[in-house]
Design an enzyme around this catalytic site. Structure first.
Site, PDB file in Angstrom:
ATOM      1  CD  GLU A  15      -0.504 117.080 -54.431  1.00 26.20           C
ATOM      2  OE1 GLU A  15      -0.326 115.727 -54.444  1.00 26.20           O
ATOM      3  OE2 GLU A  15       0.575 117.903 -54.698  1.00 26.20           O
ATOM      4  CB  CYS A  43      -1.124 113.447 -56.142  1.00 27.54           C
ATOM      5  SG  CYS A  43      -0.526 114.777 -57.326  1.00 27.54           S
TER       6      CYS A  43
END
Length: 500
Positions: free
Chosen positions: A265, A302
């Protein structure tokens, strides 16, 4: 309770390397107690080989045993009490209430996987019985079941010292799948990592499981991670971090003699599109919501909304001014470390130097070592469309306001965006035509599409998709949050003719 500064390798502490490092308090810049050492090639080899041996036993362990392990790990983390939170606070400068919530999330997802294992539906084989009488050819007996992929390397994340680290979602889902785990601890919070690792080792011992089920390796240098990925007995990698780091691991794993999957990720600007009626009716509410989301956790999520786009019109100047005011009034925040702070500040400088980019607000920096302020830049759509760098993630409390002249320009902004973890549309019922024109474009580019709200905050749920097309992740088919995360570490096998 003292912190063990060696590596946990198959239930034993190891400290063979000569080079050591200390965690740094990002608020003061001072070194913290405990000299942690770089893992040596021999220690890395021992950790992975122990995991390979344990994989055979763990593969045949019942789901109930794996569930008990996850529950015991959660209990052990909670039993660490305030010491874990206080050490994590010293190493990351994250506030204690945030870390308390993160501990709860960490233990909650461990127990959620334990419940999933006990329910058994995800692991039930799919059996299609034989039909000898079928014409023109008989049908064979077929059973499809999922097997653990093997030893998994988990790279701890800088911004979630608990929930995406030693016992975070990657470790929880890998252990639930029946895969041994070798964690490469993040060097910004080695003490936190060591405390959690101790709880995992105790849980494994209490159940008399093979000690190679878990290992923790420390290291500041890229060589430790590279040697781990290169090991021929490793079967998969899980990573949460920068695009540069994830891409490097992805390429390295692909260049092995036998390539292995990397579930990384990485970067995302998480665009927010404010449509005309929402802009006119709710500009104050949206400004507060999005500015708060940008500044939350010093922008170190994120899912931080790094790009906000709308069409120039009623409420446009007020939305821009509202976000700017929140940035100016927002408190300074301490980032996780000096390197992260330096990347943020240099990124702000590079963005501001692009022709056509205007700085609208810069919040107070503060006097602490890694302290920074929020930043708002403004740009018109044509400039963004001609400058690909403006669509790249800037990790930290910064966002870019992009002003379009009309609906077609707004749609074109969506079309040039790379893959994203999230995309958000702020709309009113009168915006339905533009909303529905925008939706299919964003569906192709994100893993989670929000209507209203802000992208920060990821629910741990069976319905969650925390992933997206490159460069958000290396494989958009999978999620790193929620119960479906286990599917990354399972490999289907079909058995034909094995009727028993």
């Amino acid at each position: 309770m003292s912190i063990e500064t060696g590596h946990w390798i198959a239930g034993e502490l190891s400290r063979e390397g000569n080079e050591s490092f200390h965690a740094i308090d990002p608020s003061t810049g001072d070194s913290l107690e405990g000299a942690f050492c770089e893992a040596t090639p021999v220690e890395i080899d021992r950790a992975v080989r122990s995991a390979e041996e344990a994989a055979r036993a763990l593969r045949h362990a019942s789901p109930m045993v794996r569930a008990d392990l996850l529950d015991r790990i959660a209990d052990g983390i909670e039993a660490l009490g305030d010491e874990l939170l206080e050490r994590s606070h010293l190493e990351t400068a994250l506030p204690l209430p945030r870390l308390t919530m993160e501990r709860g999330r960490t233990c909650g997802q461990l127990r959620a996987f334990a419940t999933e294992l006990r329910d058994g539906d995800r692991f039930a084989p799919l059996h299609i019985p034989a039909d000898p009488a079928r014409e023109p050819l008989p049908r064979p007996d077929l059973t499809r079941r999922a097997l653990p992929i093997g030893p998994v390397a988990v790279f701890g994340a800088s911004n979630f010292p608990l929930a995406f680290s030693v016992a975070g979602g990657d470790t929880a889902s890998a252990l639930a799948a029946g895969c041994p785990v070798i964690v490469k601890g993040h060097p910004l919070h080695p003490g936190t990592s060591a405390l959690v690792a101790g709880a995992i080792v105790e849980a494994i011992a209490a159940l008399s499981l093979p000690t190679g089920v878990f290992s923790l390796l420390h290291g500041r240098h890229h060589e430790v991670g590279a040697a781990l990925v290169d090991h021929p007995s490793l079967r998969a990698v899980a990573f949460t971090g920068s695009c540069a780091g994830g891409t490097a691991l992805f390429r390295r794993a692909g260049e092995r003699t036998i390539p292995i999957p990397v579930f990384a990720e990485m970067g995302s600007v998480n665009p927010v599109f404010v449509l005309p009626s929402a802009l006119a009716d709710r500009h104050r509410e949206i400004a507060d919501l999005l500015a708060g989301s940008v500044l939350l956790g010093v922008g170190q999520f994120c899912t931080n909304p790094g790009l906000i786009a709308w069409i120039d019109g009623e409420g446009s100047d007020l939305l821009l001014a509202g976000i700017a005011a929140r940035m100016l009034d927002g408190p300074a925040g301490v980032m996780l470390g000096t390197e992260i702070r330096d990347h943020y500040e240099s990124g702000v400088t590079r963005r501001g130097a692009i022709a056509g980019v205007e700085e609208m607000a810069r919040g107070p920096r503060g006097g602490e070592a890694c302290s920074v302020g929020g930043v708002l830049h403004r740009v018109d759509a044509l400039t963004l469309l001609s400058e690909p760098a403006l669509t790249e993630e800037l990790f930290g409390p910064a966002t870019l306001a992009v002003i379009a002249r009309d609906a077609e320009e707004l749609l074109e902004i969506a079309r040039v965006l790379p893959g994203q973890l999230t995309a958000t549309i702020q709309a009113e019922p009168r915006d339905v035509t533009l909303r529905e024109a925008l939706r299919p474009i964003l569906e192709e580019r994100c893993g989670r599409l929000l209507l209203g709200g802000a992208p920060t905050g990821v629910e741990v749920s069976p319905a969650m998709q925390h992933g997206g097309p490159w460069p958000a992740t290396t494989d958009a088919r999978f999620t790193s949050v929620g119960l479906a995360a286990i599917e990354r570490f399972l490999r289907p096998v079909c058995y034909q003719g094995w009727e028993e």
